[in-house]
Write an enzyme that holds these catalytic residues in place. Structure first.
Site, mmCIF file in Angstrom:
data_model
loop_
_atom_site.group_PDB
_atom_site.id
_atom_site.type_symbol
_atom_site.label_atom_id
_atom_site.label_comp_id
_atom_site.label_asym_id
_atom_site.label_seq_id
_atom_site.Cartn_x
_atom_site.Cartn_y
_atom_site.Cartn_z
ATOM 1 N N VAL A 27 0.846 -1.201 0.000
ATOM 2 C CA VAL A 27 0.000 0.000 0.000
ATOM 3 C C VAL A 27 0.882 1.252 0.000
ATOM 4 O O VAL A 27 0.681 2.188 -0.788
ATOM 5 C CB VAL A 27 -0.955 0.001 1.231
ATOM 6 C CG1 VAL A 27 -1.644 1.360 1.391
ATOM 7 C CG2 VAL A 27 -1.993 -1.116 1.093
ATOM 8 N N CYS A 77 -10.593 -2.859 19.378
ATOM 9 C CA CYS A 77 -10.974 -1.563 19.951
ATOM 10 C C CYS A 77 -12.491 -1.508 20.164
ATOM 11 O O CYS A 77 -13.251 -1.373 19.212
ATOM 12 C CB CYS A 77 -10.511 -0.458 19.009
ATOM 13 S SG CYS A 77 -11.110 1.173 19.445
ATOM 14 N N ASP A 132 -7.263 -17.552 9.287
ATOM 15 C CA ASP A 132 -8.374 -18.524 9.267
ATOM 16 C C ASP A 132 -8.935 -18.841 7.880
ATOM 17 O O ASP A 132 -9.646 -19.826 7.719
ATOM 18 C CB ASP A 132 -9.528 -18.012 10.138
ATOM 19 C CG ASP A 132 -9.144 -18.001 11.609
ATOM 20 O OD1 ASP A 132 -8.350 -18.866 12.011
ATOM 21 O OD2 ASP A 132 -9.633 -17.120 12.343
ATOM 22 N N ARG A 176 -11.835 -21.441 15.557
ATOM 23 C CA ARG A 176 -12.995 -21.508 16.457
ATOM 24 C C ARG A 176 -14.279 -21.748 15.690
ATOM 25 O O ARG A 176 -15.138 -22.493 16.128
ATOM 26 C CB ARG A 176 -13.136 -20.196 17.246
ATOM 27 C CG ARG A 176 -12.177 -20.104 18.362
ATOM 28 C CD ARG A 176 -12.658 -19.241 19.520
ATOM 29 N NE ARG A 176 -11.600 -19.233 20.513
ATOM 30 C CZ ARG A 176 -10.572 -18.395 20.491
ATOM 31 N NH1 ARG A 176 -10.496 -17.470 19.563
ATOM 32 N NH2 ARG A 176 -9.628 -18.460 21.400
HETATM 33 P P1 ATP Z 1 -9.901 -11.780 13.190
HETATM 34 O O1 ATP Z 1 -10.303 -12.575 11.987
HETATM 35 O O2 ATP Z 1 -8.494 -11.932 13.535
HETATM 36 O O3 ATP Z 1 -10.817 -11.966 14.387
HETATM 37 P P2 ATP Z 1 -11.307 -9.325 12.856
HETATM 38 O O4 ATP Z 1 -11.085 -8.132 12.014
HETATM 39 O O5 ATP Z 1 -12.562 -10.104 12.582
HETATM 40 O O6 ATP Z 1 -10.025 -10.238 12.753
HETATM 41 P P3 ATP Z 1 -12.407 -8.370 15.361
HETATM 42 O O7 ATP Z 1 -11.818 -8.384 16.729
HETATM 43 O O8 ATP Z 1 -13.705 -9.041 15.161
HETATM 44 O O9 ATP Z 1 -11.267 -8.935 14.397
HETATM 45 O O10 ATP Z 1 -12.578 -6.838 14.903
HETATM 46 C C1 ATP Z 1 -11.492 -5.948 14.953
HETATM 47 C C2 ATP Z 1 -11.972 -4.581 15.353
HETATM 48 O O11 ATP Z 1 -12.911 -4.098 14.388
HETATM 49 C C3 ATP Z 1 -12.735 -4.529 16.664
HETATM 50 O O12 ATP Z 1 -11.885 -4.517 17.785
HETATM 51 C C4 ATP Z 1 -13.494 -3.218 16.513
HETATM 52 O O13 ATP Z 1 -12.659 -2.129 16.778
HETATM 53 C C5 ATP Z 1 -13.853 -3.237 15.024
HETATM 54 N N1 ATP Z 1 -15.218 -3.737 14.868
HETATM 55 C C6 ATP Z 1 -15.633 -5.017 14.883
HETATM 56 N N2 ATP Z 1 -16.972 -5.089 14.742
HETATM 57 C C7 ATP Z 1 -17.407 -3.820 14.645
HETATM 58 C C8 ATP Z 1 -18.698 -3.212 14.498
HETATM 59 N N3 ATP Z 1 -19.813 -3.946 14.423
HETATM 60 N N4 ATP Z 1 -18.756 -1.873 14.421
HETATM 61 C C9 ATP Z 1 -17.638 -1.123 14.500
HETATM 62 N N5 ATP Z 1 -16.407 -1.627 14.647
HETATM 63 C C10 ATP Z 1 -16.293 -2.949 14.725
#
Ligand code: ATP
Length: 328
Positions: A27, A77, A132, A176
């Site tokens: 990027v 977050c 995953d 999971r």
């Molecule tokens: P992984 O596959 O490793 O779990 P991920 O991106 O799915 O990666 P998450 O912990 O589910 O990981 O999401 C990362 C971040 O995205 C969260 O900590 C939050 O800050 C933001 N996030 C997740 N869901 C929402 C939502 N519904 N609205 C706003 N922000 C979100």
């Protein structure tokens, strides 16, 4: 419009995966190549809310393509899940003069980006970075190939000791909600059984299979268990269950854990990440938004984020069949 975007931010969010650095590098260098400014955001959405930004040029990503983890750090977050948190993040982006962002992460990170875009009309593009391989619309996510190679390597080593002592090993791997790591690494390492969340084979079938395996002359066995396996027992309970019902086996357990996330990315992940980074920046500059860069049949595709977050990728039934045949 393309000419309106002058400064693009990039960050990693959610669980880290090998190859994220290669995507950041891509990027940043694509921005440099196209004469755009690039800003790295530390610690995902948390850093966005706090204004933890760092201008990045082509040289700031030297020597990272080969490194696991993410130089920008990653975070989860909670505050960004709230409208108030996203408002703070928007103010920080405006203050820094950022016009668009590329988020490297998984489903949750994409959901956050989509919510942010709906509220502020801010251009966003996602790059799937998770070990995953569970993101709908892309055959591969960055980090999956490295993770399965790490798992195969670990299983090969465990097999050496398993066969020296005629042991049965239950090896727990990450997953999971989905069994892609378990199924692919299990087939690749020649596991006797693979227990995944998508299928409940049942304990009876496991016992039958292990009995058959013993009767057919196999002296040691490897069973791969995804974290979210639905037999209702975790890997230690499985060990106890088999010891109780099949005392012929000397059973051991190995939980691979976080080693599966680490390590230098494979060439496949580095190339995929490099391609996706270019596509992400070019797409933003073409005025596109709310899309994830995916790969299908070796070609890059753009998938609506809304589609990508709808569900997990389904397990490969053909590979399950191959696995069944190979355990004969
Ligand atoms: P992984 O596959 O490793 O779990 P991920 O991106 O799915 O990666 P998450 O912990 O589910 O990981 O999401 C990362 C971040 O995205 C969260 O900590 C939050 O800050 C933001 N996030 C997740 N869901 C929402 C939502 N519904 N609205 C706003 N922000 C979100």
């Amino acid at each position: 419009m393309a000419s309106e975007i002058k400064k693009i931010a990039v960050f990693t969010s959610g669980g880290d995966s090998p190859g994220m650095n290669a995507a950041i590098r891509s990027v940043v260098r694509t921005c440099a190549y196209l004469g755009k400014e690039c800003v790295g955001i530390y610690r995902g959405y948390q850093g966005m809310i706090e204004g933890d930004f760092k201008p990045m040029d082509a040289r700031s990503v030297n020597n990272i393509i080969n490194k696991g983890g993410t130089i920008l750090k990653s975070a989860r977050c909670e505050e960004f899940r709230t409208a108030e948190g996203r408002k703070k993040a928007h103010e920080q982006l405006l203050k820094e003069g950022i016009d668009a962002f590329v988020v490297i992460g998984g489903n949750g990170s994409f959901t956050g980006a989509l919510n942010f875009n709906r509220e502020y009309g801010f251009p966003v593009i996602g790059i799937p970075g998770t070990i995953d391989n569970d993101i709908l619309g892309s055959s591969y996510t960055i980090g999956f190939d490295t993770a399965i190679n790490t798992v195969v390597d670990a299983i090969d080593k465990i097999r050496d000791t398993a066969s020296s002592h005629n042991r049965l090993f239950f090896i727990e791997v990450m997953g999971r909600d989905v069994g892609h790591i378990a199924l692919n690494a299990g087939v690749g390492a020649g596991a006797e059984e693979i227990l995944i969340p998508e299928q409940n084979l049942g304990l009876e079938r496991l016992l039958e299979s292990l009995k058959r395996s013993k009767a057919s002359g196999k002296s040691s066995s490897i069973v791969i268990v995804a974290e979210g396996d639905k037999t209702g027992k975790n890997v230690f309970q499985l060990k106890e269950y088999v010891e109780e019902h099949l005392p012929i086996y000397d059973v051991r357990v190995s939980v691979l854990g976080h080693m599966q996330r680490g390590g230098n990315p494979t060439c496949f992940d580095r190339v995929l990440a490099s391609r996706m980074g270019v596509k992400a920046v070019e797409s933003l500059l073409e005025g596109k938004s709310n899309l994830m860069v995916g790969v299908r049949d070796t070609k890059l595709v753009l998938v609506p984020l809304e589609e990508a977050i709808k569900a997990h990728t389904e397990i490969d039934e053909e590979l399950i069949r191959v696995s069944d045949i190979m355990t004969t």
